[in-house]
Design a protein around this motif. Sequence first.
Motif, short mmCIF file in Angstrom:
data_model
loop_
_atom_site.label_atom_id
_atom_site.label_comp_id
_atom_site.label_asym_id
_atom_site.label_seq_id
_atom_site.Cartn_x
_atom_site.Cartn_y
_atom_site.Cartn_z
N THR A 351 1.07 -0.73 -0.29
CA THR A 351 0.27 0.47 -0.01
C THR A 351 0.82 1.25 -0.20
O THR A 351 0.71 2.11 -1.10
CB THR A 351 -1.01 -0.15 1.34
N LEU A 352 1.62 1.44 0.76
CA LEU A 352 2.22 2.10 1.04
C LEU A 352 3.61 2.80 -0.28
O LEU A 352 3.67 3.20 -0.78
CB LEU A 352 3.86 2.56 1.77
N VAL A 353 3.98 1.64 -0.89
CA VAL A 353 4.33 1.82 -2.00
C VAL A 353 3.64 1.86 -3.51
O VAL A 353 4.11 3.79 -4.36
CB VAL A 353 4.91 0.79 -2.47
N GLY A 354 2.18 2.23 -3.29
CA GLY A 354 1.46 2.81 -4.68
C GLY A 354 0.96 3.68 -3.93
O GLY A 354 0.99 4.52 -4.94
N ILE A 355 0.54 4.64 -2.51
CA ILE A 355 0.15 5.95 -1.96
C ILE A 355 1.62 6.62 -2.31
O ILE A 355 1.84 7.85 -2.61
CB ILE A 355 -0.27 5.81 -0.99
N ARG A 356 2.47 5.91 -1.54
CA ARG A 356 3.85 7.87 -2.02
C ARG A 356 4.64 7.60 -3.05
O ARG A 356 5.16 8.70 -2.64
CB ARG A 356 4.69 7.26 -0.84
N GLY A 357 4.56 7.15 -3.91
CA GLY A 357 5.06 7.63 -5.58
C GLY A 357 4.22 9.17 -5.20
O GLY A 357 2.85 8.60 -5.46
N ALA A 358 5.03 9.65 -6.43
CA ALA A 358 4.56 10.99 -6.42
C ALA A 358 3.67 10.54 -8.19
O ALA A 358 2.74 11.88 -8.52
CB ALA A 358 5.66 11.93 -6.51
N ASP A 359 3.31 9.63 -8.39
CA ASP A 359 2.74 9.49 -8.95
C ASP A 359 2.80 8.28 -9.80
O ASP A 359 3.59 7.36 -8.97
CB ASP A 359 2.89 10.67 -11.00
N PRO A 360 2.54 8.01 -11.09
CA PRO A 360 2.31 5.67 -10.38
C PRO A 360 3.56 5.64 -11.55
O PRO A 360 3.88 4.84 -10.97
CB PRO A 360 1.41 6.40 -12.01
N GLN A 361 4.59 6.07 -12.02
CA GLN A 361 5.81 6.10 -12.55
C GLN A 361 7.12 6.18 -11.31
O GLN A 361 7.32 4.94 -11.38
CB GLN A 361 5.96 7.23 -13.55
N THR A 362 6.55 7.08 -10.75
CA THR A 362 7.86 7.00 -9.61
C THR A 362 7.45 5.55 -8.66
O THR A 362 7.97 5.33 -7.75
CB THR A 362 7.44 7.98 -8.74
N SER A 363 5.65 5.56 -8.41
CA SER A 363 5.63 3.84 -7.74
C SER A 363 6.12 3.00 -7.97
O SER A 363 6.66 2.15 -7.27
CB SER A 363 4.46 4.13 -7.95
N ALA A 364 6.14 2.69 -9.86
CA ALA A 364 6.76 1.86 -9.99
C ALA A 364 7.42 1.58 -9.65
O ALA A 364 9.10 0.58 -9.44
CB ALA A 364 6.39 1.68 -11.47
N ARG A 365 8.41 2.69 -9.91
CA ARG A 365 9.82 2.61 -9.94
C ARG A 365 10.34 2.53 -8.33
O ARG A 365 11.40 2.07 -7.49
CB ARG A 365 11.01 4.53 -10.34
N LEU A 366 9.87 3.40 -7.30
CA LEU A 366 9.95 2.56 -5.65
C LEU A 366 9.68 1.39 -5.66
O LEU A 366 10.49 0.80 -4.41
CB LEU A 366 9.01 3.17 -4.57
N SER A 367 8.17 0.86 -6.29
CA SER A 367 8.56 -0.96 -5.55
C SER A 367 9.92 -1.50 -6.31
O SER A 367 9.94 -2.36 -5.51
CB SER A 367 7.01 -1.14 -6.65
N GLY A 368 10.07 -1.15 -7.64
CA GLY A 368 11.26 -2.19 -8.03
C GLY A 368 12.71 -1.52 -6.75
O GLY A 368 13.32 -3.08 -6.44
N MET A 369 12.38 -0.44 -6.88
CA MET A 369 13.80 -0.21 -5.30
C MET A 369 13.99 -1.16 -3.83
O MET A 369 14.33 -1.95 -3.24
CB MET A 369 13.64 1.36 -5.32
N CYS A 370 12.38 -1.44 -3.71
CA CYS A 370 11.90 -1.95 -1.94
C CYS A 370 12.08 -3.10 -2.33
O CYS A 370 12.30 -3.67 -2.04
CB CYS A 370 10.65 -1.55 -1.81
N GLN A 371 11.44 -3.59 -3.26
CA GLN A 371 11.33 -5.66 -3.58
C GLN A 371 12.68 -5.59 -3.88
O GLN A 371 12.94 -7.06 -4.01
CB GLN A 371 10.12 -5.56 -4.90
N SER A 372 13.37 -5.07 -5.02
CA SER A 372 14.87 -5.38 -4.81
C SER A 372 15.74 -5.89 -3.79
O SER A 372 15.96 -6.50 -3.12
CB SER A 372 15.28 -4.55 -5.74
N VAL A 373 15.18 -4.86 -2.87
CA VAL A 373 15.83 -4.82 -1.66
C VAL A 373 15.54 -5.66 -0.84
O VAL A 373 16.13 -6.54 0.00
CB VAL A 373 15.75 -3.79 -0.38
N GLY A 374 14.45 -5.70 -0.82
CA GLY A 374 13.33 -6.96 0.03
C GLY A 374 13.62 -8.52 0.19
O GLY A 374 14.19 -8.77 1.35
#
Length: 424
Positions: A351-374
Motif C-alpha cells: 500500500t505504501l509503495v502505491g501511495i507514496r510515489g509522487a505519480d504512478p511512474q515513481t510508484s513503479a520505480r519505488l516498487s522496484g527499489m523496495c522489492q529489490s532490497v526486500g
Amino acid sequence: MTQNQGGVAPSEASPAVSPTQQDGNTRSADPAARGFRHLGPHIGFLLALLLLAANMRGSIVAMGPLAEIVGLDLQLSGVQLGLLTTIPVLSFGVLSIFAPRLGQRFGLEATLLTMLLFIAVGQGLRATGSYGIMIVGTIILGSAIAVLNVLTPSLVRRSFPTRVALITALYTFTMSTGATVAAFVAIPIRNAADGDWRYSLGIWAVFAALAFLLWLPMLRYRHKGLAPVSVTQVSLWKNAEAWWLALFFGCQSLMFYTGTAWVAKVFIDSGISEGEAATLLTIFNVFGIPAAFAAPLIYSKIANKKLAMVILHVPLMIGIPGFVFATTELPYLWAFCMGLGQGAMISIALTLVGIRGADPQTSARLSGMCQSVGYLLAAVGPVLFGALHDLLGNWEAALSFLFVIVCIQMIAALRAGSASKIGG
C-alpha cells in the motif's frame, strides 16, 4: 489517504490515446491513465487484476509440500532441491529494479499480460520432471513474477487512484489465498494422479494460461506513461524516505520467509510434535490472509499514520517476543499473532509503495527499489538464521536475531508511513 490518494479525481477509463506534454509535466490524454472513478462499471478490470494476483504466489508455493518427494524421485541433493525454491526469491531481488523500465517501454497491461504467459511457460517446464529443464522453468517463472510484483502496485495506483488501500487489500488477500490454496491442494492432486507430482505443478501452468487468455481484453486500456522530467532526474537510491520504505519492506520480507522456513523446525526442536508443529505453521500462514485484507483498510481510516503503524504492529510485538523467549508456553498464541502481523505487514508495504510515489511512474520505480532490497534480504534471512543455529548449536542467538529485526522494522515503519510524497 482515504479519498485523495491519487491526487486529482480521475475520469472514467477508455481505450488508450497517446500521452501529451503540458507545462513540463506529463499529462495523459488517456482517461485510463488517470484511473477509474467508480469501481462498479469496471468490475471486469478489477477481476482481471485479482486473477493476476492469484498467479503471483501459487505457482511458487506449490513446490513446498512436494519438495521431499521431488528430491527423492529425482535423486537431488539438498542444494539442488533448494535451488527450486530459492531461485524465485533471488529473481525477485535481482530483477525487480529493472521491471519499471518494461512497464514504461511497453505499457503496464501489455507487460503484465506477457508475464502471465511466461508464468505458464515456466511452470510448464517445471512440470516436466527433468531437473535441468525445471531450473530453466524456475528462472523464467521467478523473473516473470518479479515483474508482476513491481508493476502491480503501479497499476493499482494508476487505475484506481482513489481506492489504493481497498484495491491493494483485495489483491494482497487474493495473492495470499492463492498461496494457501496451492499449499493445501498440492498433495491431494498428487495422490489423485497416482503419486505423479508433476500434475500438482502443471495445473498452475494451465491456470496461468487461462489468466493470460482472460487478460487479453485488458489491452484496450493499454497506456505507456512518460515520467515527468523532474521526477526522472531524481534518484530514489539517494532519497532517505525511499530507503526507510525499502528497509521496512526488507524487514517484513525477511521475517516472513524466515518464519515460513524455520518456525516449524524451532517448535519441533523445542519439544513440540511434528504434527502439532505443522498445525502451528498452518495457523501462521492462514491467519495472514484476513490480516492482509484488513490492514490497508485500518491504516487508511486512522488519520495519525504513526499511531496506525503502532496498532498494526501489536500482533508482532506480542508474537515475536513470545516465540523467542517462551516458545512452548503458548505456541498457538504466538503462531496466531505472528500470522496476523506478517499478513498485515506485506499488505501495508505494498500500500505504501502505491501511495507514496509522487505519480504512478515513481510508484513503479519505488516498487522496484523496495522489492529489490526486500527480496534480497528475504533470501539472506533464512540462510543466516540457520547458520546462526549451526554455528552456536542452539536457537537462542537465531531467535534473538528475529527480535532485533522486528524492532528495526518497527522503527522503519514509523518513518515509512509518512504522508509526504517520494520523488515529487
